[in-house]
Design a protein around this motif. Sequence first.
Motif, PDB file in Angstrom:
ATOM      1  N   LEU A  35       0.828  -1.191   0.000  1.00  0.00           N
ATOM      2  CA  LEU A  35       0.000   0.000   0.000  1.00  0.00           C
ATOM      3  C   LEU A  35       0.869   1.250   0.000  1.00  0.00           C
ATOM      4  CD1 LEU A  35      -2.928   1.065   0.276  1.00  0.00           C
ATOM      5  CD2 LEU A  35      -2.601   0.992   2.749  1.00  0.00           C
ATOM      6  N   LYS A  36       0.559   2.172  -0.933  1.00  0.00           N
ATOM      7  CA  LYS A  36       1.293   3.433  -1.030  1.00  0.00           C
ATOM      8  C   LYS A  36       0.363   4.632  -0.832  1.00  0.00           C
ATOM      9  CE  LYS A  36       4.577   1.418  -4.275  1.00  0.00           C
ATOM     10  NZ  LYS A  36       3.924   0.138  -4.446  1.00  0.00           N
ATOM     11  N   THR A  72     -10.710  12.482   9.258  1.00  0.00           N
ATOM     12  CA  THR A  72      -9.398  11.849   9.333  1.00  0.00           C
ATOM     13  C   THR A  72      -8.368  12.705  10.055  1.00  0.00           C
ATOM     14  OG1 THR A  72      -8.809  12.722   7.156  1.00  0.00           O
ATOM     15  CG2 THR A  72      -9.776  10.505   7.244  1.00  0.00           C
ATOM     16  N   ARG A  73      -8.679  13.977  10.237  1.00  0.00           N
ATOM     17  CA  ARG A  73      -7.771  14.900  10.949  1.00  0.00           C
ATOM     18  C   ARG A  73      -8.551  15.665  12.000  1.00  0.00           C
ATOM     19  NH1 ARG A  73      -3.241  17.177   8.473  1.00  0.00           N
ATOM     20  NH2 ARG A  73      -3.097  18.173  10.498  1.00  0.00           N
ATOM     21  N   MET A  88       1.664   7.397   8.111  1.00  0.00           N
ATOM     22  CA  MET A  88       0.630   7.849   7.187  1.00  0.00           C
ATOM     23  C   MET A  88       0.519   9.361   7.278  1.00  0.00           C
ATOM     24  SD  MET A  88      -2.168   4.897   8.049  1.00  0.00           S
ATOM     25  CE  MET A  88      -3.403   5.524   6.949  1.00  0.00           C
ATOM     26  N   ASN A  89       0.344   9.995   6.108  1.00  0.00           N
ATOM     27  CA  ASN A  89       0.096  11.433   6.105  1.00  0.00           C
ATOM     28  C   ASN A  89      -0.824  11.779   4.953  1.00  0.00           C
ATOM     29  OD1 ASN A  89       1.507  12.573   3.706  1.00  0.00           O
ATOM     30  ND2 ASN A  89       3.304  11.689   4.672  1.00  0.00           N
ATOM     31  N   PHE A 101      -4.542   9.146   1.818  1.00  0.00           N
ATOM     32  CA  PHE A 101      -3.418   8.897   2.725  1.00  0.00           C
ATOM     33  C   PHE A 101      -2.214   8.369   1.958  1.00  0.00           C
ATOM     34  CE2 PHE A 101      -6.937   8.626   5.703  1.00  0.00           C
ATOM     35  CZ  PHE A 101      -6.427   9.258   6.827  1.00  0.00           C
ATOM     36  N   ASP A 102      -1.056   9.011   2.179  1.00  0.00           N
ATOM     37  CA  ASP A 102       0.218   8.449   1.733  1.00  0.00           C
ATOM     38  C   ASP A 102       0.661   7.482   2.822  1.00  0.00           C
ATOM     39  OD1 ASP A 102       0.981   9.840  -0.743  1.00  0.00           O
ATOM     40  OD2 ASP A 102       0.940  11.630   0.530  1.00  0.00           O
ATOM     41  N   VAL A 103       1.110   6.301   2.431  1.00  0.00           N
ATOM     42  CA  VAL A 103       1.558   5.295   3.391  1.00  0.00           C
ATOM     43  C   VAL A 103       3.038   5.052   3.133  1.00  0.00           C
ATOM     44  CG1 VAL A 103       1.216   2.951   4.249  1.00  0.00           C
ATOM     45  CG2 VAL A 103      -0.742   4.253   3.375  1.00  0.00           C
TER      46      VAL A 103
END
Length: 143
Positions: free
Chosen positions: A63-64, A138-139, A80-81, A69-71
Amino acid sequence: MKKFGYKQSNSDHTLFLKKERGRITCLIIYIDDMIITGNNEEEISDLKKKLFMEFEMEDLGNLKYFLGFDVLRSRRGIFMNQKKYILDFLAKTGMLKCKPAQTLIVANHGLQTVQDGELADKEQYQKLVGKLIHLSHTRPDIS
């Protein structure tokens, strides 16, 4: 998924879990994307084979990126960001150079209705609100 021995989560109906001998396998589905994870490599491999027989699909490997989400992986763990998601959102709204503010609008701004003013693009507005809702879920720090 039930015929493969998975149970659907009550809190998230897109999440399916299978627990065997102290090991767990998780499948989460969002429209046409899915993540398979867990600590049972044999079950993960078996599930992929079954899914490939049932559906036309492709394994994209580790998963990327998923749902904004960047993983990222490192020796220290998985991080994750949402930097790309947020930068794309700011670019789309023309706010890349914006600065943080304590309030969303100047106090006592005196908003007014403009007669015969140009209407906003309804679809564009709905998409932007949807992205903001996603970010607020998510934030929580920016909700």
